[in-house]
Design a protein around this motif. Sequence first.
Motif, PDB file in Angstrom:
ATOM      1  N   ASN A  37       1.122   8.004   3.661  1.00 35.52           N
ATOM      2  CA  ASN A  37      -0.012   8.300   3.120  1.00 35.52           C
ATOM      3  C   ASN A  37      -0.238   7.483   2.107  1.00 35.52           C
ATOM      4  O   ASN A  37      -1.033   8.086   1.034  1.00 35.52           O
ATOM      5  N   VAL A  38       0.693   6.764   1.664  1.00 38.41           N
ATOM      6  CA  VAL A  38       0.383   5.997   0.348  1.00 38.41           C
ATOM      7  C   VAL A  38      -0.532   4.693   0.297  1.00 38.41           C
ATOM      8  O   VAL A  38      -1.046   4.359  -0.711  1.00 38.41           O
ATOM      9  N   GLY A  39      -1.149   4.502   1.452  1.00 34.19           N
ATOM     10  CA  GLY A  39      -2.121   3.535   1.542  1.00 34.19           C
ATOM     11  C   GLY A  39      -1.871   2.278   2.185  1.00 34.19           C
ATOM     12  O   GLY A  39      -2.779   1.357   1.810  1.00 34.19           O
ATOM     13  N   LYS A  40      -0.998   2.040   3.046  1.00 33.92           N
ATOM     14  CA  LYS A  40      -0.486   0.839   3.834  1.00 33.92           C
ATOM     15  C   LYS A  40      -1.819   0.118   4.363  1.00 33.92           C
ATOM     16  O   LYS A  40      -1.897  -0.916   4.100  1.00 33.92           O
ATOM     17  N   SER A  41      -2.319   1.094   5.439  1.00 31.09           N
ATOM     18  CA  SER A  41      -3.223   0.496   6.158  1.00 31.09           C
ATOM     19  C   SER A  41      -4.579   0.098   5.497  1.00 31.09           C
ATOM     20  O   SER A  41      -5.133  -0.844   5.979  1.00 31.09           O
ATOM     21  N   SER A  42      -5.080   0.919   4.414  1.00 34.47           N
ATOM     22  CA  SER A  42      -6.053   0.594   3.666  1.00 34.47           C
ATOM     23  C   SER A  42      -5.729  -0.771   2.854  1.00 34.47           C
ATOM     24  O   SER A  42      -6.743  -1.589   2.819  1.00 34.47           O
ATOM     25  N   LEU A  43      -4.529  -0.931   2.484  1.00 39.21           N
ATOM     26  CA  LEU A  43      -4.267  -2.289   1.664  1.00 39.21           C
ATOM     27  C   LEU A  43      -4.451  -3.497   2.613  1.00 39.21           C
ATOM     28  O   LEU A  43      -5.132  -4.379   2.208  1.00 39.21           O
ATOM     29  N   ILE A  44      -3.929  -3.299   3.779  1.00 37.65           N
ATOM     30  CA  ILE A  44      -3.883  -4.207   4.748  1.00 37.65           C
ATOM     31  C   ILE A  44      -5.187  -4.534   4.971  1.00 37.65           C
ATOM     32  O   ILE A  44      -5.523  -6.122   5.249  1.00 37.65           O
ATOM     33  N   ASN A  45      -6.198  -3.438   5.194  1.00 35.97           N
ATOM     34  CA  ASN A  45      -7.577  -3.861   5.575  1.00 35.97           C
ATOM     35  C   ASN A  45      -8.331  -4.730   4.278  1.00 35.97           C
ATOM     36  O   ASN A  45      -9.163  -5.575   4.511  1.00 35.97           O
ATOM     37  N   SER A  46      -8.074  -4.135   3.285  1.00 34.60           N
ATOM     38  CA  SER A  46      -8.294  -5.023   2.076  1.00 34.60           C
ATOM     39  C   SER A  46      -8.011  -6.118   2.005  1.00 34.60           C
ATOM     40  O   SER A  46      -8.958  -6.904   1.387  1.00 34.60           O
ATOM     41  N   LEU A  47      -6.907  -6.680   1.902  1.00 28.04           N
ATOM     42  CA  LEU A  47      -6.289  -7.690   1.782  1.00 28.04           C
ATOM     43  C   LEU A  47      -6.664  -8.856   2.754  1.00 28.04           C
ATOM     44  O   LEU A  47      -7.218  -9.920   2.439  1.00 28.04           O
ATOM     45  N   THR A  48      -7.202  -8.344   3.855  1.00 26.77           N
ATOM     46  CA  THR A  48      -7.538  -9.509   5.115  1.00 26.77           C
ATOM     47  C   THR A  48      -9.101  -9.417   5.179  1.00 26.77           C
ATOM     48  O   THR A  48      -9.282 -10.454   5.653  1.00 26.77           O
ATOM     49  N   ARG A  49      -9.539  -8.201   4.676  1.00 20.57           N
ATOM     50  CA  ARG A  49     -10.984  -8.133   5.041  1.00 20.57           C
ATOM     51  C   ARG A  49     -11.319  -7.918   6.286  1.00 20.57           C
ATOM     52  O   ARG A  49     -12.475  -8.383   6.815  1.00 20.57           O
ATOM     53  N   VAL A  50     -10.463  -7.622   7.189  1.00 22.74           N
ATOM     54  CA  VAL A  50     -10.792  -7.312   8.614  1.00 22.74           C
ATOM     55  C   VAL A  50     -10.772  -5.970   8.746  1.00 22.74           C
ATOM     56  O   VAL A  50     -10.056  -5.078   8.625  1.00 22.74           O
ATOM     57  N   THR A 155      -0.577   1.487  -5.614  1.00 22.45           N
ATOM     58  CA  THR A 155      -1.939   1.793  -4.847  1.00 22.45           C
ATOM     59  C   THR A 155      -2.650   2.744  -5.472  1.00 22.45           C
ATOM     60  O   THR A 155      -2.308   3.670  -6.440  1.00 22.45           O
ATOM     61  N   LYS A 156      -4.163   2.831  -5.121  1.00 18.38           N
ATOM     62  CA  LYS A 156      -5.038   3.783  -5.362  1.00 18.38           C
ATOM     63  C   LYS A 156      -5.221   3.610  -7.078  1.00 18.38           C
ATOM     64  O   LYS A 156      -5.487   4.876  -7.701  1.00 18.38           O
ATOM     65  N   ALA A 157      -5.316   2.476  -7.566  1.00 22.36           N
ATOM     66  CA  ALA A 157      -5.350   2.350  -8.953  1.00 22.36           C
ATOM     67  C   ALA A 157      -6.722   2.709  -9.312  1.00 22.36           C
ATOM     68  O   ALA A 157      -7.045   2.918 -10.702  1.00 22.36           O
ATOM     69  N   ASP A 158      -7.778   2.951  -8.351  1.00 23.30           N
ATOM     70  CA  ASP A 158      -9.084   3.316  -9.078  1.00 23.30           C
ATOM     71  C   ASP A 158      -9.185   4.956  -9.255  1.00 23.30           C
ATOM     72  O   ASP A 158     -10.211   5.255  -9.811  1.00 23.30           O
ATOM     73  N   LYS A 159      -8.186   5.511  -8.776  1.00 21.86           N
ATOM     74  CA  LYS A 159      -7.987   7.101  -8.974  1.00 21.86           C
ATOM     75  C   LYS A 159      -7.497   7.298 -10.628  1.00 21.86           C
ATOM     76  O   LYS A 159      -7.516   8.491 -10.762  1.00 21.86           O
ATOM     77  N   VAL A 160      -6.944   6.517 -11.226  1.00 24.41           N
ATOM     78  CA  VAL A 160      -6.797   6.689 -12.531  1.00 24.41           C
ATOM     79  C   VAL A 160      -7.536   5.795 -13.692  1.00 24.41           C
ATOM     80  O   VAL A 160      -8.314   4.664 -13.249  1.00 24.41           O
ATOM     81  N   SER A 161      -7.410   6.254 -14.854  1.00 26.16           N
ATOM     82  CA  SER A 161      -8.444   5.453 -15.889  1.00 26.16           C
ATOM     83  C   SER A 161      -7.492   4.113 -16.049  1.00 26.16           C
ATOM     84  O   SER A 161      -6.302   4.146 -15.703  1.00 26.16           O
ATOM     85  N   LEU A 181      10.526  -5.205 -14.658  1.00 27.27           N
ATOM     86  CA  LEU A 181       9.753  -5.137 -13.451  1.00 27.27           C
ATOM     87  C   LEU A 181       8.452  -5.639 -13.361  1.00 27.27           C
ATOM     88  O   LEU A 181       7.768  -5.097 -13.868  1.00 27.27           O
ATOM     89  N   ASP A 182       7.954  -6.523 -12.545  1.00 26.84           N
ATOM     90  CA  ASP A 182       6.447  -6.808 -12.247  1.00 26.84           C
ATOM     91  C   ASP A 182       6.054  -5.646 -11.265  1.00 26.84           C
ATOM     92  O   ASP A 182       6.504  -5.825 -10.209  1.00 26.84           O
ATOM     93  N   VAL A 183       4.848  -4.878 -11.647  1.00 24.88           N
ATOM     94  CA  VAL A 183       4.331  -4.032 -10.702  1.00 24.88           C
ATOM     95  C   VAL A 183       2.740  -4.324 -10.686  1.00 24.88           C
ATOM     96  O   VAL A 183       1.983  -4.329 -11.769  1.00 24.88           O
ATOM     97  N   LEU A 184       2.250  -4.302  -9.525  1.00 22.10           N
ATOM     98  CA  LEU A 184       0.919  -4.785  -9.375  1.00 22.10           C
ATOM     99  C   LEU A 184      -0.006  -3.605  -9.033  1.00 22.10           C
ATOM    100  O   LEU A 184       0.093  -2.929  -7.731  1.00 22.10           O
ATOM    101  N   PRO A 185      -0.750  -3.283  -9.948  1.00 20.82           N
ATOM    102  CA  PRO A 185      -1.946  -2.297  -9.684  1.00 20.82           C
ATOM    103  C   PRO A 185      -2.656  -2.680  -8.515  1.00 20.82           C
ATOM    104  O   PRO A 185      -3.123  -3.956  -8.617  1.00 20.82           O
ATOM    105  N   TYR A 186      -3.128  -1.969  -7.392  1.00 16.90           N
ATOM    106  CA  TYR A 186      -4.010  -2.357  -6.520  1.00 16.90           C
ATOM    107  C   TYR A 186      -4.942  -0.846  -5.914  1.00 16.90           C
ATOM    108  O   TYR A 186      -4.365   0.019  -6.096  1.00 16.90           O
ATOM    109  N   SER A 187      -6.124  -1.452  -5.821  1.00 13.22           N
ATOM    110  CA  SER A 187      -7.256  -0.575  -5.137  1.00 13.22           C
ATOM    111  C   SER A 187      -7.882  -1.218  -4.169  1.00 13.22           C
ATOM    112  O   SER A 187      -8.430  -2.076  -4.028  1.00 13.22           O
ATOM    113  N   SER A 188      -7.448  -0.601  -2.943  1.00 13.67           N
ATOM    114  CA  SER A 188      -8.149  -0.962  -1.699  1.00 13.67           C
ATOM    115  C   SER A 188      -9.587  -0.756  -1.679  1.00 13.67           C
ATOM    116  O   SER A 188     -10.509  -1.342  -0.922  1.00 13.67           O
TER     117      SER A 188
END
Length: 207
Positions: A37-50, A155-161, A181-188
């Motif tokens: 439930n971390v949002g893997k499927s949502s991220l893959i859909n966002s990344l590919t736009r499929v 993931t879910k970077a849109d959920k925080v300020s 460490l490089d950490v990439l914030p992502y919002s699907s």
Amino acid sequence: MEEKVVITQGKYLTSAVKKEQYPEVQRKEFVFIGRSNVGKSSLINSLTRVHQLARVSSQPGKTQTINFYEIGAKLGDNPERKDFYLVDLPGYGYAKTGAKRRKIWSQFINEYLLSSETLQFVCQLIDIRHEPMASDIEMFRWLVEHNLPVLVVATKADKVSRNGVAKSIAQIKNALGVPELDVLPYSSVKNTGREELLQVIGESLVH
């Protein structure tokens, strides 16, 4: 000027639980792993736009196989398409999965990660809203110990300020014990981080 990466196609290819079921054609592989439930499927859909390339489930622990998606991309002005695989691994740390089942899962996940000859890097997804859990830290250390390149994606970077993002990323770095460490914030939802992640994938495709 960095080359722009444009995804031109994406399709589900196959699911596997053992080596004989992996795709026959070898391509560069980019792997996604994270807690259920971390949002893997949502991220893959966002990344590919499929739309619904990876099925999003509200039920944690739904992905029980290694899922391979075949992706095509154009890099910059190069007319030749580059094909590669996005690989979605089952979520770890889901309490309702029995111990025996978890052991079987971990065996085939480990086998895949240690045997892939074309794996480029592993995107470990961590929910930005919470401190990394013991299973996140354990997985990160396991990947590092086995010399697998890791990109941590929050993931879910849109959920925080905006301030919350910086604070959470500092928390993640601290918990994983790697201050640089490089950490990439992502919002699907908002596709924040999409171009940055595609850029990293693009760089791996040309080398």
